[in-house]
Enzyme design. Sequence first.
Site, PDB file in Angstrom:
ATOM      1  N   TYR A   1     -64.984 -31.045   6.992  1.00  0.00           N
ATOM      2  CA  TYR A   1     -65.203 -29.763   7.663  1.00  0.00           C
ATOM      3  C   TYR A   1     -66.605 -29.177   7.566  1.00  0.00           C
ATOM      4  CZ  TYR A   1     -60.187 -29.827   8.350  1.00  0.00           C
ATOM      5  OH  TYR A   1     -58.922 -30.179   8.750  1.00  0.00           O
TER       6      TYR A   1
ATOM      7  N   PHE B   1     -52.290 -22.669   2.118  1.00  0.00           N
ATOM      8  CA  PHE B   1     -51.657 -22.645   3.445  1.00  0.00           C
ATOM      9  C   PHE B   1     -52.077 -23.871   4.224  1.00  0.00           C
ATOM     10  CE2 PHE B   1     -55.542 -20.166   3.419  1.00  0.00           C
ATOM     11  CZ  PHE B   1     -56.264 -20.692   4.461  1.00  0.00           C
TER      12      PHE B   1
ATOM     13  N   ARG C   1     -61.283 -40.590  15.192  1.00  0.00           N
ATOM     14  CA  ARG C   1     -62.701 -40.950  15.347  1.00  0.00           C
ATOM     15  C   ARG C   1     -63.114 -41.143  16.799  1.00  0.00           C
ATOM     16  NH1 ARG C   1     -60.841 -39.689  11.283  1.00  0.00           N
ATOM     17  NH2 ARG C   1     -61.206 -40.561   9.213  1.00  0.00           N
ATOM     18  N   ARG C   2     -62.541 -40.282  17.651  1.00  0.00           N
ATOM     19  CA  ARG C   2     -62.963 -40.259  19.061  1.00  0.00           C
ATOM     20  C   ARG C   2     -63.377 -38.857  19.463  1.00  0.00           C
ATOM     21  NH1 ARG C   2     -57.845 -43.463  21.833  1.00  0.00           N
ATOM     22  NH2 ARG C   2     -57.721 -45.096  20.253  1.00  0.00           N
ATOM     23  N   GLY C   3     -63.519 -37.986  18.476  1.00  0.00           N
ATOM     24  CA  GLY C   3     -63.985 -36.633  18.777  1.00  0.00           C
ATOM     25  C   GLY C   3     -62.893 -35.611  19.027  1.00  0.00           C
ATOM     26  N   LEU C   4     -61.623 -35.974  18.770  1.00  0.00           N
ATOM     27  CA  LEU C   4     -60.554 -35.002  19.052  1.00  0.00           C
ATOM     28  C   LEU C   4     -60.612 -33.806  18.101  1.00  0.00           C
ATOM     29  CD1 LEU C   4     -59.511 -37.400  20.757  1.00  0.00           C
ATOM     30  CD2 LEU C   4     -57.198 -36.647  20.184  1.00  0.00           C
ATOM     31  N   LEU C   5     -60.847 -34.059  16.819  1.00  0.00           N
ATOM     32  CA  LEU C   5     -60.957 -32.929  15.887  1.00  0.00           C
ATOM     33  C   LEU C   5     -62.137 -32.043  16.280  1.00  0.00           C
ATOM     34  CD1 LEU C   5     -60.149 -31.386  13.341  1.00  0.00           C
ATOM     35  CD2 LEU C   5     -61.728 -32.841  12.065  1.00  0.00           C
TER      36      LEU C   5
ATOM     37  N   VAL D   1     -53.819 -29.224  10.787  1.00  0.00           N
ATOM     38  CA  VAL D   1     -54.809 -29.941  11.595  1.00  0.00           C
ATOM     39  C   VAL D   1     -54.487 -31.431  11.522  1.00  0.00           C
ATOM     40  CG1 VAL D   1     -57.251 -30.518  11.807  1.00  0.00           C
ATOM     41  CG2 VAL D   1     -56.576 -28.210  11.082  1.00  0.00           C
TER      42      VAL D   1
HETATM   43  C1  LIG Z   1     -59.176 -35.665   9.550  1.00  0.00           C
HETATM   44  C2  LIG Z   1     -58.843 -35.851  11.022  1.00  0.00           C
HETATM   45  C3  LIG Z   1     -58.234 -34.561  11.568  1.00  0.00           C
HETATM   46  C4  LIG Z   1     -60.153 -36.187  11.771  1.00  0.00           C
HETATM   47  O1  LIG Z   1     -59.908 -36.237  13.160  1.00  0.00           O
HETATM   48  P1  LIG Z   1     -60.833 -37.103  14.166  1.00  0.00           P
HETATM   49  O2  LIG Z   1     -60.381 -36.801  15.550  1.00  0.00           O
HETATM   50  O3  LIG Z   1     -60.852 -38.513  13.719  1.00  0.00           O
HETATM   51  O4  LIG Z   1     -62.271 -36.443  13.938  1.00  0.00           O
HETATM   52  P2  LIG Z   1     -63.513 -36.618  14.928  1.00  0.00           P
HETATM   53  O5  LIG Z   1     -63.389 -37.895  15.692  1.00  0.00           O
HETATM   54  O6  LIG Z   1     -63.669 -35.378  15.730  1.00  0.00           O
HETATM   55  O7  LIG Z   1     -64.674 -36.746  13.862  1.00  0.00           O
HETATM   56  C5  LIG Z   1     -65.823 -35.964  13.876  1.00  0.00           C
HETATM   57  C6  LIG Z   1     -66.759 -36.494  12.830  1.00  0.00           C
HETATM   58  O8  LIG Z   1     -66.155 -36.318  11.534  1.00  0.00           O
HETATM   59  C7  LIG Z   1     -66.081 -37.579  10.873  1.00  0.00           C
HETATM   60  N1  LIG Z   1     -64.809 -37.573  10.122  1.00  0.00           N
HETATM   61  C8  LIG Z   1     -63.615 -37.269  10.617  1.00  0.00           C
HETATM   62  N2  LIG Z   1     -62.684 -37.387   9.645  1.00  0.00           N
HETATM   63  C9  LIG Z   1     -63.336 -37.785   8.542  1.00  0.00           C
HETATM   64  C10 LIG Z   1     -62.915 -38.091   7.222  1.00  0.00           C
HETATM   65  N3  LIG Z   1     -61.627 -38.018   6.879  1.00  0.00           N
HETATM   66  N4  LIG Z   1     -63.850 -38.473   6.322  1.00  0.00           N
HETATM   67  C11 LIG Z   1     -65.154 -38.559   6.683  1.00  0.00           C
HETATM   68  N5  LIG Z   1     -65.606 -38.273   7.933  1.00  0.00           N
HETATM   69  C12 LIG Z   1     -64.705 -37.909   8.849  1.00  0.00           C
HETATM   70  C13 LIG Z   1     -66.090 -38.608  11.960  1.00  0.00           C
HETATM   71  O9  LIG Z   1     -66.533 -39.847  11.510  1.00  0.00           O
HETATM   72  C14 LIG Z   1     -67.049 -37.985  12.957  1.00  0.00           C
HETATM   73  O10 LIG Z   1     -68.374 -38.192  12.519  1.00  0.00           O
HETATM   74  P3  LIG Z   1     -69.578 -38.424  13.568  1.00  0.00           P
HETATM   75  O11 LIG Z   1     -69.617 -37.174  14.405  1.00  0.00           O
HETATM   76  O12 LIG Z   1     -70.769 -38.605  12.706  1.00  0.00           O
HETATM   77  O13 LIG Z   1     -69.194 -39.625  14.365  1.00  0.00           O
HETATM   78  C15 LIG Z   1     -57.834 -37.010  11.236  1.00  0.00           C
HETATM   79  O14 LIG Z   1     -58.391 -38.174  10.687  1.00  0.00           O
HETATM   80  C16 LIG Z   1     -56.472 -36.765  10.622  1.00  0.00           C
HETATM   81  O15 LIG Z   1     -55.596 -36.237  11.276  1.00  0.00           O
HETATM   82  N6  LIG Z   1     -56.276 -37.154   9.351  1.00  0.00           N
HETATM   83  C17 LIG Z   1     -54.998 -37.051   8.666  1.00  0.00           C
HETATM   84  C18 LIG Z   1     -54.511 -35.606   8.505  1.00  0.00           C
HETATM   85  C19 LIG Z   1     -55.506 -34.720   7.857  1.00  0.00           C
HETATM   86  O16 LIG Z   1     -56.148 -35.065   6.866  1.00  0.00           O
HETATM   87  N7  LIG Z   1     -55.645 -33.532   8.429  1.00  0.00           N
HETATM   88  C20 LIG Z   1     -56.546 -32.522   7.926  1.00  0.00           C
HETATM   89  C21 LIG Z   1     -55.739 -31.554   7.147  1.00  0.00           C
HETATM   90  S1  LIG Z   1     -56.791 -30.355   6.374  1.00  0.00           S
END
Ligand SMILES: CC(C)(COP(=O)(O)OP(=O)(O)OC[C@H]1O[C@@H](n2cnc3c(N)ncnc32)[C@H](O)[C@@H]1OP(=O)(O)O)[C@@H](O)C(=O)NCCC(=O)NCCS
Length: 407
Positions: A125, A407, A92-96, A84
């Site tokens: 998560y 994994f 932090r634009r909602g892609l996850l 992921v």
């Molecule tokens: C973790 C990751 C996937 C989050 O993706 P993202 O697109 O920024 O997530 P979103 O914008 O959909 O965030 C959804 C919510 O989760 C929160 N959030 C996302 N990542 C977070 C983090 N690492 N810590 C705390 N909160 C987090 C956001 O602030 C947001 O909160 P809100 O709805 O209250 O505004 C991204 O930061 C990333 O790729 N990180 C590095 C790789 C990684 O850690 N991957 C996961 C492997 S298990």
Amino acid sequence: MTVAHAVEQLEVGELRAAHTLFATAIGRPPADDAAWAASSRLGSPDRVLGVHAGGALVATATSFASELAVPGGSVLPMAAVTRVAVRADHTRRGLLTALMRAQLDDVAARGEAVASLRASEARIYGRFGYGVATRGRSVRVRADPTLFRPGAPLVGTVRLLQRDEIVPVLRDVHAGIALRRPGGISRTDGWWAATTTRRVEVDREYVLAAVHTGPDGDDGFAVARPGDASGPEHSLDVTDLHAADVGATAALWRFLLGVDLVESVQARLRPLDEPLELLLADPRACAVTGNEDETWLRLVDVPEALAARDYGAADPVLIAVHDGFLEENSGVYRIAGGAAERVGPLGGPVRPELECTVDALAMAYLGDRRPSELVASGWWTAPEPAAVPRADAAFATAGTPWCGTYF
Ligand SMILES: CC(C)(COP(=O)(O)OP(=O)(O)OC[C@H]1O[C@@H](n2cnc3c(N)ncnc32)[C@H](O)[C@@H]1OP(=O)(O)O)[C@@H](O)C(=O)NCCC(=O)NCCS
């Protein structure tokens, strides 16, 4: 401003780019050709999702089909979620959030009642309904086989495996024992290719792999490699150790602790109930150096997941489950007579005695946490406090859940 993100199933030609995006996001270099040939086998090509922006891939998530053992011995189809990542300039634009929604819909459509992942950070998560359902501890054990208590089990034999035997032998032993314990999952051929085979054949790391043979045949294995060479001690890092019982566990640790020149053996994410201190004459030779979340579990189909596990003898209990992401799971569930079923909607005539969100339900589901500790710490609420001991009795399990597969 909220923007709708289009999540697509990636074309085969983009899978390597997705892997590179993930590697980069977790601070690793992109895989070379040989490593990619092994790593590419982990996920199913039709389960790699992505989001594009400006013509480039900027977010991805993968899953593959596995199975999860639940209390009572049933095995549920499970989506193993991995790789992921969102590109650093698009976080932090909602892609996850968009990926998680699309992925959970896909998992549900495939009929997989649960999904599971390993989290890089603990705060990501929960909002998607994942809760910590198994944990593991890190240990560092002073290496000296004479440290074992005289009465500690001493059964069977341990045999070191040759390079070409490692994967076939380990695969068979794992398949025979892993699903006996709640939290255990099955490993696919792709998992073996992307992990152990890659380490042994592609990266050609020095690997020590041993199998234990007990009275009924092969019943455990251990894989270790040299620890940090720059450290003060000559150590071994255990990367994989599964054993059917305490006898096999003891034999494999005896073996590892007896390897010449090794001064300490360390391991991460070991079962919380692995009885090392009970086996050693000097229990302090085993230092517990950490305690981490292991399985993040998502009950994708709550009615099916609740019905699949066994329950302890208890008077009936009514639990309201709130699922803000997969609304169809929300409702009041009744656990009675060793079975669970949905008996009404939230806010309907059936008044719940306990309430929780779906992530907090996952924390009790495999037996890692008792409902009473979840109520006491505010994860669950108890409109009817007398129901708490009933829920504890219903969710009680014989042992501690554990997975042991990364994994
Ligand atoms: C973790 C990751 C996937 C989050 O993706 P993202 O697109 O920024 O997530 P979103 O914008 O959909 O965030 C959804 C919510 O989760 C929160 N959030 C996302 N990542 C977070 C983090 N690492 N810590 C705390 N909160 C987090 C956001 O602030 C947001 O909160 P809100 O709805 O209250 O505004 C991204 O930061 C990333 O790729 N990180 C590095 C790789 C990684 O850690 N991957 C996961 C492997 S298990």
